[in-house]
Design a protein around this motif. Structure first.
Motif, PDB file in Angstrom:
ATOM      1  N   TYR A 150       0.809  -1.212   0.000  1.00 46.60           N
ATOM      2  CA  TYR A 150       0.000   0.000   0.000  1.00 46.60           C
ATOM      3  C   TYR A 150       0.848   1.270   0.000  1.00 46.60           C
ATOM      4  N   SER A 154       0.721   4.116  -2.893  1.00 43.47           N
ATOM      5  CA  SER A 154       0.405   5.514  -2.574  1.00 43.47           C
ATOM      6  C   SER A 154       1.459   6.460  -3.129  1.00 43.47           C
ATOM      7  N   THR A 207      -3.761   1.164   3.853  1.00 39.04           N
ATOM      8  CA  THR A 207      -3.243   2.225   2.977  1.00 39.04           C
ATOM      9  C   THR A 207      -3.194   3.566   3.689  1.00 39.04           C
ATOM     10  N   PHE A 208      -4.262   3.894   4.393  1.00 39.99           N
ATOM     11  CA  PHE A 208      -4.449   5.243   4.903  1.00 39.99           C
ATOM     12  C   PHE A 208      -3.610   5.549   6.144  1.00 39.99           C
ATOM     13  N   TYR A 213       1.126   7.556   2.257  1.00 44.35           N
ATOM     14  CA  TYR A 213      -0.216   8.123   2.093  1.00 44.35           C
ATOM     15  C   TYR A 213      -0.374   9.379   2.933  1.00 44.35           C
ATOM     16  N   GLN A 220      -9.129  10.134   3.825  1.00 38.70           N
ATOM     17  CA  GLN A 220     -10.089   9.669   2.822  1.00 38.70           C
ATOM     18  C   GLN A 220     -11.525  10.026   3.180  1.00 38.70           C
ATOM     19  N   SER A 292      -9.640   9.890  -2.166  1.00 44.71           N
ATOM     20  CA  SER A 292      -8.422  10.396  -1.516  1.00 44.71           C
ATOM     21  C   SER A 292      -7.854  11.528  -2.345  1.00 44.71           C
TER      22      SER A 292
END
Length: 295
Positions: A150, A154, A207-208, A213, A220, A292
């Motif tokens: 991830y 990103s 991911t976040f 990221y 998001q 995002s």
């Protein structure tokens, strides 16, 4: 409920253990969406509600004729065709560059997408071949749960997006809360997932919290829609067989899945008929969108 939670956590743990050892494309994705499986996938997988596509347009910022880059998961062209057929999107797209690692899926995409603004090449989440700062918008449809890293993804998204560009993640999924037969269907086919990183597990949410990221994107924004599609025995059994983890099963195991799914449909717990004589009924679904925005 506790048993289900333990099972879910076990699958998440197995995937985290193996993620760093995977190739850029998950082995099940390579075979389950490999050559020979794509025509069925394209024929039976659902498209996307028009209101969801309109939502994306109203929640991103771009010029009047923007550069749109698809990511890994351009697939057979289902989402591409939905955009090109959508009245608002059709007049907004300047250039559409699709990215897809599967040779078989790219072949079907090429046969089914007919628009001179569109093209498709081989690529992955973290290796797209797209120029720095080229894209106004990246859309990843029904695919990002297969991402093996991830943070790297990103970073790649941030590299190719313009300032104030955005990444949109979108998924369709059968709504197991919409009817008893759907929950039973999901239970039956999910027994074959074998630790694959399915959307429902929520692993993609990691991911976040990655440094890449956090440094490149705002938090998001999420939205979901519940609705009904048309179902029949043929539609449901074919769609079940289009799942990557079902497609890779030996013929006898796949036949048993189909037999069991037909039994579930025969009982029809919670079924709402559309036309009983024609054998059609409501298929509860949900569409999920995550937006995002680049800083």
């Amino acid at each position: 409920m506790i048993t289900g939670l333990v099972s879910l956590r076990a699958q998440q743990f197995v995937f985290r253990l193996t993620r760093n050892m995977t190739t850029k494309v998950h082995a099940i994705a390579q075979t389950g969406f490999g050559t020979g499986t794509n025509e069925l996938y394209d024929r039976v997988r659902p498209s996307y509600p028009a209101e969801c596509l309109s939502y994306i347009l109203t929640h991103v910022t771009f010029s009047s004729s923007f550069q749109l880059a698809f990511r890994i998961g351009a697939g057979t062209g289902i989402f591409t065709r939905a955009l090109l057929d959508h009245s608002e999107w059709a007049t907004s797209i300047g250039t559409l560059r699709a990215i897809e690692p599967s040779d078989g899926m790219r072949d079907v995409w090429t046969k089914t997408v007919d628009d001179n603004r569109s093209s498709i090449v081989k690529g992955t989440f973290d290796d797209t071949g797209v120029e720095d700062g080229w894209a106004d918008l990246i859309i990843i449809a029904q695919a990002f749960h297969w991402c093996p890293d991830y943070g790297k993804a990103s970073a790649e998204f941030g590299r190719i997006l313009k300032k104030d560009g955005a990444v949109v993640f979108i998924w369709n999924l059968e709504d197991r809360d919409g009817a008893g037969w759907v929950a039973q269907l999901r239970d039956r086919i999910e027994a074959h997932e074998k630790g694959t990183p399915q959307f429902r597990l929520g692993l993609w949410r990691e991911t976040f919290s990655t440094p890449e990221y956090i440094s490149l994107f705002h938090p998001q924004e999420e939205e979901e829609w519940a609705y009904h599609l048309l179902a029949s025995e043929q539609i449901v059994t074919d769609r079940a067989q289009s799942k990557s983890y079902i497609a890779v099963l030996p013929p006898d195991e796949k036949a048993k899945v189909v037999e069991d799914v037909k039994g579930i449909l025969e009982r029809g717990d919670g079924r709402v008929w559309i036309n009983k004589e024609e054998g059609t009924y409501q298929y509860p679904y949900k569409t999920y969108i995550v937006v995002s925005r680049k800083k």
